[in-house]
Design an enzyme around this catalytic site. Structure first.
Site, PDB file in Angstrom:
ATOM      1  N   GLN A 133       2.993  -2.056   0.718  1.00 16.89           N
ATOM      2  CA  GLN A 133       2.162  -2.749   1.625  1.00 16.89           C
ATOM      3  C   GLN A 133       1.933  -3.079   2.354  1.00 16.89           C
ATOM      4  O   GLN A 133       2.655  -2.981   3.434  1.00 16.89           O
ATOM      5  CB  GLN A 133       3.715  -3.477   1.161  1.00 16.89           C
ATOM      6  CG  GLN A 133       3.175  -5.304   1.180  1.00 16.89           C
ATOM      7  CD  GLN A 133       1.993  -5.679  -0.029  1.00 16.89           C
ATOM      8  OE1 GLN A 133       2.685  -5.064  -1.209  1.00 16.89           O
ATOM      9  NE2 GLN A 133       1.358  -6.609   0.227  1.00 16.89           N
ATOM     10  N   ASP A 173      -3.244   1.748  -5.014  1.00 17.57           N
ATOM     11  CA  ASP A 173      -4.307   0.474  -4.941  1.00 17.57           C
ATOM     12  C   ASP A 173      -5.474   0.218  -4.653  1.00 17.57           C
ATOM     13  O   ASP A 173      -6.024  -0.081  -3.941  1.00 17.57           O
ATOM     14  CB  ASP A 173      -3.477   0.622  -3.524  1.00 17.57           C
ATOM     15  CG  ASP A 173      -2.989  -1.392  -2.795  1.00 17.57           C
ATOM     16  OD1 ASP A 173      -3.596  -1.633  -3.803  1.00 17.57           O
ATOM     17  OD2 ASP A 173      -2.805  -1.240  -2.264  1.00 17.57           O
ATOM     18  N   LYS A 185       5.171  -7.812  -7.930  1.00 18.79           N
ATOM     19  CA  LYS A 185       4.573  -6.665  -8.821  1.00 18.79           C
ATOM     20  C   LYS A 185       6.190  -6.498  -9.213  1.00 18.79           C
ATOM     21  O   LYS A 185       5.856  -5.301 -10.608  1.00 18.79           O
ATOM     22  CB  LYS A 185       4.273  -5.658  -7.394  1.00 18.79           C
ATOM     23  CG  LYS A 185       3.095  -6.522  -6.891  1.00 18.79           C
ATOM     24  CD  LYS A 185       2.353  -5.565  -5.571  1.00 18.79           C
ATOM     25  CE  LYS A 185       1.694  -6.071  -5.055  1.00 18.79           C
ATOM     26  NZ  LYS A 185       0.857  -5.744  -3.765  1.00 18.79           N
TER      27      LYS A 185
END
Ligand code: NAD
Length: 280
Positions: A90, A113, A46
């Site tokens: 994450q 996200d 990322k």
């Protein structure tokens, strides 16, 4: 449907857009807790792609021994920092940490996200907000490769809040207009259900469960699943048999995975716009 290629196109587009605006800083921050190998690889990728897109990225790394309060403090600091536009925590967090209360600290504008209850609520209610990167990536693949959705039948296999549920909502949205069936582990006769579909999105995490028998000739098949087997990483779709009948298919790897990162970066630029840090 080549996800690597489309990811590269999207990254190049983002870079052009950012440079054309005079390269104002667009910042993605990641929070990684513990030493899970795949999570470390995902986060590294990322950051790498964010840099290629002309973005700034910041990585907060905490040890597996971090307390709930320490993780929440790290996220709260990023949430309050106006130079950070997108925050990605994450998942999964190490055992013993509560992800829900960590995610709840991410303001919807920075929730690139699309996982928090406020972002999910916005999606359900059709309001402006960030949509989960994996289901959004599937939509981008369908658009880019000319897969018709209006009036078509779609089956989504898997009902998680991460992939399956938002996928159903996106496919059924006004303007996309598919007729969507949500299948899951208790769906009887999955073969018959799938054979009705013009579009099959497999997000179950069950290695090679979708075979040629599940697929109507000409249907588009999108593989989201990732299973680690002795033979390496495999998807939910038995690629070799299905590609012989499908009209379009994603490879695994090289399909939905790279698109998840591309859409994270798309969301990060949108986040900067929502926060007035980038021209609209
Ligand atoms: P999850 O375990 O939360 O949900 C899986 C869903 O699939 C459940 O709703 C379950 O009912 C259903 N399911 C499981 N086995 C089934 C079966 N045999 N038949 C029918 N339905 C079945 O998983 P998730 O977080 O939604 O992720 C799904 C898969 O996608 C995982 O393999 C995950 O690693 C992968 N994933 C990939 C990406 C990507 O970028 N490609 C991103 C996120 C998740």
């Amino acid at each position: 449907m080549d996800g690597n290629r489309l990811r590269d196109e999207i990254v190049a587009d983002l870079r052009r857009t950012i440079e054309a605006a005079g390269s104002p800083p667009v910042c993605l921050a990641t929070v990684l807790v513990g030493d899970d190998g795949p999570s470390q690889i995902y986060v590294r990728n990322k950051h790498k792609k964010a840099t290629e897109a002309g973005m700034v990225s910041r990585g907060v790394v905490l040890p597996a021994s971090a307390t709930q309060a320490e993780v929440e403090a790290a996220v709260a600091e990023l949430a309050a920092d106006p130079s950070v536009h997108g925050i990605l925590c994450q998942l999964p967090l190490p055992d013993g940490l509560d992800a829900e209360s960590v995610l709840a600290l991410i303001p919807p504008e920075k929730d690139v996200d699309g996982l928090t209850e406020r972002s999910m609520g916005r999606l359900v209610r059709g309001q402006v907000g960030h949509v989960g990167c994996t289901p959004l990536g599937v939509m981008r693949l369908l658009e880019r490769y000319g897969v018709a959705t209006a009036g078509k039948r779609a089956v989504v296999i898997g009902r998680s809040t991460l992939v399956g549920l938002p996928m159903v909502l996106l496919l059924g949205r006004k303007g996309v207009d598919a007729t969507v069936t949500l299948a899951h582990s208790r769906t009887p006769d999955l073969v018959a259900v799938c054979r009705e579909a013009d579009i099959v999105v497999a997000a179950a995490g069950s290695a090679r469960m979708i075979t040629a028998a599940h697929v109507k000739p000409g249907a588009a098949v999108i593989d989201v699943g990732i299973s680690r087997t002795e033979a390496g990483i495999v998807g939910d779709v038995d690629f070799d048999s299905v590609q012989a009948v499908a009209g379009a298919i994603t490879p695994m790897p090289g399909g939905t995975g790279p698109m998840t990162i591309a859409c994270l970066l798309e969301n990060t630029l949108a986040a900067a716009r929502m926060q007035g840090a980038f021209p609209t």
